[in-house]
Every structure is written in structure tokens, then in C-alpha cells.
Design an enzyme around this catalytic site. Structure first.
Site, PDB file in Angstrom:
ATOM      1  N   ASN A  36       0.876  -1.173   0.000  1.00  0.00           N
ATOM      2  CA  ASN A  36       0.000   0.000   0.000  1.00  0.00           C
ATOM      3  C   ASN A  36       0.914   1.224   0.000  1.00  0.00           C
ATOM      4  OD1 ASN A  36      -1.779   2.076   0.461  1.00  0.00           O
ATOM      5  ND2 ASN A  36      -2.761   1.166   2.246  1.00  0.00           N
ATOM      6  N   ARG A  46      -2.614  -2.044  -3.534  1.00  0.00           N
ATOM      7  CA  ARG A  46      -3.794  -1.215  -3.354  1.00  0.00           C
ATOM      8  C   ARG A  46      -3.688  -0.020  -4.281  1.00  0.00           C
ATOM      9  NH1 ARG A  46      -4.990   3.494   0.819  1.00  0.00           N
ATOM     10  NH2 ARG A  46      -7.229   3.708   0.533  1.00  0.00           N
ATOM     11  N   HIS A  65     -12.761   3.064  -0.094  1.00  0.00           N
ATOM     12  CA  HIS A  65     -12.744   2.043   0.966  1.00  0.00           C
ATOM     13  C   HIS A  65     -13.401   0.747   0.482  1.00  0.00           C
ATOM     14  CE1 HIS A  65     -12.812   5.596   4.048  1.00  0.00           C
ATOM     15  NE2 HIS A  65     -11.557   5.238   3.768  1.00  0.00           N
ATOM     16  N   LEU A 118     -15.591   3.595   9.698  1.00  0.00           N
ATOM     17  CA  LEU A 118     -15.337   4.830  10.445  1.00  0.00           C
ATOM     18  C   LEU A 118     -13.902   4.855  10.948  1.00  0.00           C
ATOM     19  CD1 LEU A 118     -18.638   4.903  12.580  1.00  0.00           C
ATOM     20  CD2 LEU A 118     -18.242   5.808  10.264  1.00  0.00           C
ATOM     21  N   ARG A 156     -11.870  15.885   7.088  1.00  0.00           N
ATOM     22  CA  ARG A 156     -12.653  16.237   5.902  1.00  0.00           C
ATOM     23  C   ARG A 156     -14.068  16.626   6.303  1.00  0.00           C
ATOM     24  NH1 ARG A 156     -10.956  10.774   3.440  1.00  0.00           N
ATOM     25  NH2 ARG A 156      -8.833  11.138   2.697  1.00  0.00           N
ATOM     26  N   ASP A 184      -8.961  12.937  16.798  1.00  0.00           N
ATOM     27  CA  ASP A 184      -8.858  11.643  17.464  1.00  0.00           C
ATOM     28  C   ASP A 184     -10.093  11.469  18.347  1.00  0.00           C
ATOM     29  OD1 ASP A 184      -8.283   9.528  19.278  1.00  0.00           O
ATOM     30  OD2 ASP A 184      -6.137   9.796  18.928  1.00  0.00           O
ATOM     31  N   GLY A 232     -11.056   1.992  12.600  1.00  0.00           N
ATOM     32  CA  GLY A 232     -10.556   2.393  13.917  1.00  0.00           C
ATOM     33  C   GLY A 232     -11.607   2.894  14.878  1.00  0.00           C
ATOM     34  N   GLU A 278     -14.676   0.187  15.221  1.00  0.00           N
ATOM     35  CA  GLU A 278     -14.351  -1.008  15.994  1.00  0.00           C
ATOM     36  C   GLU A 278     -14.098  -0.724  17.462  1.00  0.00           C
ATOM     37  OE1 GLU A 278     -11.104  -3.076  14.075  1.00  0.00           O
ATOM     38  OE2 GLU A 278     -11.963  -2.657  12.094  1.00  0.00           O
ATOM     39  N   ASN A 279     -13.696   0.509  17.793  1.00  0.00           N
ATOM     40  CA  ASN A 279     -13.222   0.789  19.147  1.00  0.00           C
ATOM     41  C   ASN A 279     -14.030   1.803  19.943  1.00  0.00           C
ATOM     42  OD1 ASN A 279     -10.702  -0.878  19.108  1.00  0.00           O
ATOM     43  ND2 ASN A 279     -10.229   0.464  17.380  1.00  0.00           N
ATOM     44  N   GLU A 332      -8.335  -5.175   5.184  1.00  0.00           N
ATOM     45  CA  GLU A 332      -8.149  -4.806   3.786  1.00  0.00           C
ATOM     46  C   GLU A 332      -6.974  -5.541   3.154  1.00  0.00           C
ATOM     47  OE1 GLU A 332      -9.243  -0.382   3.081  1.00  0.00           O
ATOM     48  OE2 GLU A 332      -8.641  -0.516   5.185  1.00  0.00           O
TER      49      GLU A 332
END
Length: 406
Positions: free
Chosen positions: A10, A93, A182, A211, A243, A284, A332, A335-336, A386
Site C-alpha cells: 500500500n 492497493r 474504501h 469509520l 474532511r 482523534d 478504527g 471497531e473501538n 483490507e
């Protein structure tokens, strides 16, 4: 015995991420990263999963050719070199494949030319992808090199979803349409969600919410994408880390005419200084959550705007699909961040969506359901992979027994 290993590359503008996988079982043999290419502070981090050893080197790496050479050297030190006869292919990729590439493709001169032609619609990504491909081809000219495109999964969208309502001749001349991104993640997660439900992908309708710092949603009907939130570029759609996502296009004219900003300045504003960062100074979600716990109203508003947009897309894609079997959170944040999942589904009980607080609070690296047993629509957390998706598509194209030679 035929070779069974695939190296996944990648290549970004200033980095190269890589993984070496054995496709007999999908296991990882090595992972690594070369970052800050072109700077004096370049860093290479390599982990051999066969031994658990991690090595890190710091020092200038001038360009992608030097970066790929460093990758080859690190793999070679573990007996996993790029020159190994066990390597079946290198999978790359590639962010933008336009409408021309609808599936993984063995790279030749014609493919390189077409990827290059797409640079105007992916100026930040395709040039770096091309550099990585050409460098890898020079390292192993005898080896099949396969391009796996972020946009390919979304090429099944109907024209009613893919076209913008502008003059069709102008749109076609400049290739302006919804491409989506994605795609490898949305493909992997939609299939993994079907497996989690014990069903075939063809029998399942899924809303996938990828996400991360970049974020996108997709509506997947029977294993095929029918709509997605990102458009001509990765700027459209959800609120992201830096963004803006959806925005009245006239805001751009206003910033130019009234604000006196140049097109480059507006581009930087919308891609790098907007989203969560533009709203509260942090991109973050962990830091935003900490600030919310401390009573920071700016962080709270940023979170609420993020959730509001996310909830709108869940509702919109519910309407597009007509029947939804599952909503899957991945990447990220997905999942968290339990708080994001809880807030995104809150108030949608009328659509059959709910989250079990205890299940939602559990952390793990395996696909899992976080909805109550009684929920009409499953809500799932499905870690994306991925690299495995790229390796799987690459090996299916060139590996043994596919009927497609290398």
C-alpha cells in the site's frame, strides 16, 4: 509445490505499508511500514510474525525505490525475501480505478497507462500507487503484479445512485460521477457480516459503516454495493477526521468570492482542516471523548454533528435497501468507539435497531453482535482486513487452480 505467498503493498505519498501472507490459511508472515519517505527522519518498522521479532530503523530514505529496497531487505533477513520462489504475486492497493476497472487486474503497460490517466481525479493517491507498482515491477519483473482498486466494489451501483444531477455531457467529459472508496473494506466487511449471521452474502442486506480518520458508508444488497457516501473524491459524505463530508457546493464559491480564498486554500480547508478537527481542534475520537467527559462543549458539539450525519446515512440507506439485515461498524473508530456506536443507533428502535450496552462495551478483535437477541436488525462490530482482502483477490486471480495463469 506451487507458490502460496502474496506480498501486499500500500504505497502512499510518503509511506509504504506492507504485509506478507500465506494464502494456504491467510496467515501473516510479516508486516511493516516505511514512513516519512523523502525526509531525514524516515522510519522503517518491520515485524516478523513467524518469530515475533520487531526491528526499527531510523534514517533518510530518499524515495519509494529506496523504500521498497528496504522492505525487500527486511523480508530477506527473515528468510521471506521478495526473491523467494514461494512468492506467488504482489498485490497493490490502488485508490482510484474509475469505471474502467471493476475487478482485480494483472498489471501491464495498458493498466499502468489507465491508472495514470485517472490521476486528475485522484491526485494525492494514484501517483504514489503508480510509483510503488513500478518499483515493485523492477524488483521482480517475472512476478505477477495485481492492482486491487478501492473503487471496484462500488462499480455495481446503478446509474441512479452513481450519477450527479449535472449536465451529462460535461460530467462524462470530465468523468464526474460517484465512485466511492474504501471498497476493499466494504467488500470484506459485508461478506464477514453475512458469515456472522450464518447466511450467504447473496441473502443479506447490510449497511457498512467504515469509520476511521476517513469515513464512508455503503448500502450492500445481496453482496453488491448499491450506494455509497464518498463520491468523485473521498471528500463527500460523512463527517471525518479532517474532511468536511457533505457541504453545499455554493460554500466554495462564497469562500472564493467573499472570503478571498484561492482554490488551493479551499481544497486544504475542506480536506485537511475540516471535519472533527475543524470543529474542535482534535480528530482523534479518543481525545474528543476525554474532552466530553471533562465537560468540553466544543468537543460535545463536534461529536453531535458527527453522529447526526452518521444517523442520517443509516436512515437513508435503510430507505435505499428497503430491508436491512445488519448494520456493521468497522475501522478504527467503528471497531473501538463504543460511544459512537451507541449514539449512532440511539432513537432508531422504530427501524428495528438497538444496541445492548454490555455487549457494546466488550472489546475484541473478532466479529461480534452487539444488538439484543430480540432486535429485528443485527448490529455488528466487524474488524476490517483490507490487506487480507487484497491478498485474497490477488491470489484468486493468479494462484493455483483458478484457471487464470500467471
Amino acid at each position: 509445490m506451487s507458490p502460496t505467498r502474496v506480498l501486499v503493498l500500500n504505497s502512499g505519498s510518503s509511506s509504504v505499508k506492507y504485509q506478507l501472507l500465506d494464502m494456504r490459511d491467510g496467515s501473516r508472515l510479516a508486516v511493516g511500514l516505511v514512513e516519512r519517505i523523502g525526509e531525514q527522519t524516515s522510519r522503517t518498522k518491520h515485524t516478523a510474525l513467524t518469530t515475533g521479532d520487531t526491528r526499527e530503523q531510523n534514517g533518510p530514505i530518499t524515495d519509494h525505490q529506496a523504500a521498497l529496497k528496504a522492505v525487500a531487505e527486511e523480508l530477506g533477513r527473515d528468510g521471506l525475501g521478495v526473491d523467494s520462489p514461494e512468492l506467488a504475486a504482489i498485490g497493490h492497493r490502488v485508490v482510484h480505478g474509475g469505471m474502467f476497472f471493476t475487478e482485480p487486474t494483472v498489471i501491464d503497460d495498458a493498466v499502468l497507462t489507465e491508472i495514470e490517466r485517472l490521476i486528475p481525479v485522484a491526485p494525492l493517491h494514484n501517483p504514489a500507487n503508480l510509483t510503488g507498482i513500478r518499483t515493485a515491477m523492477a524488483l521482480r519483473p517475472d512476478l505477477p503484479q495485481v492492482a486491487v482498486f478501492d473503487t471496484a466494489f462500488h462499480t455495481t451501483m446503478p446509474e441512479s445512485a452513481a450519477r450527479y444531477a449535472i449536465d451529462t455531457k460535461i460530467a462524462d467529459r470530465h468523468r464526474i460521477r460517484r465512485y466511492g472508496f474504501h471498497g476493499t473494506s466494504h467488500a470484506y466487511v459485508s461478506r464477514a457480516t453475512a458469515k456472522l449471521l450464518g447466511k450467504a452474502p447473496e441473502d443479506v442486506n447490510v449497511i457498512v459503516l467504515h469509520l476511521g480518520n476517513g469515513a464512508s458508508a455503503s448500502a450492500v444488497r445481496g453482496g453488491k454495493c448499491v450506494d455509497t457516501s464518498m463520491g468523485l473524491t473521498p471528500l463527500e459524505g460523512l463527517v471525518m477526521g479532517t474532511r468536511s463530508g457533505d457541504l453545499d457546493p455554493a460554500a466554495i464559491f462564497h469562500l472564493q468570492r467573499v472570503g478571498g480564498m484561492s482554490m488551493d486554500e479551499i481544497d486544504t480547508l475542506l480536506n485537511k482542516r475540516s471535519g472533527l478537527f475543524g470543529l474542535c481542534g482534535d480528530n482523534d475520537m479518543r481525545e474528543i471523548g476525554r474532552r466530553i467527559d471533562e465537560g468540553d462543549e466544543e468537543a460535545r458539539l463536534a461529536f453531535d454533528i458527527y453522529i447526526h450525519r452518521l444517523k442520517k446515512y443509516i436512515g437513508a440507506y435503510y430507505a435505499v435497501l428497503g430491508r436491512v439485515d445488519a448494520v456493521a461498524f468497522t475501522a478504527g473508530v467503528g471497531e473501538n468507539a463504543a460511544a459512537v456506536r451507541q449514539a449512532a443507533v440511539a432513537g432508531l428502535e422504530g427501524l428495528g435497531l438497538a444496541v445492548d450496552g454490555d455487549l457494546n462495551a466488550v472489546r475484541g478483535d473478532q466479529p461480534r453482535l452487539i444488538s439484543p437477541v430480540s432486535a429485528r436488525v443485527a448490529v455488528a462490530v466487524v474488524p476490517t482486513d483490507e490487506e487480507l482482502e487484497i491478498a485474497t483477490q490477488t491470489y484468486a486471480l493468479v494462484g493455483e487452480g483458478t484457471g487464470k495463469g500467471n
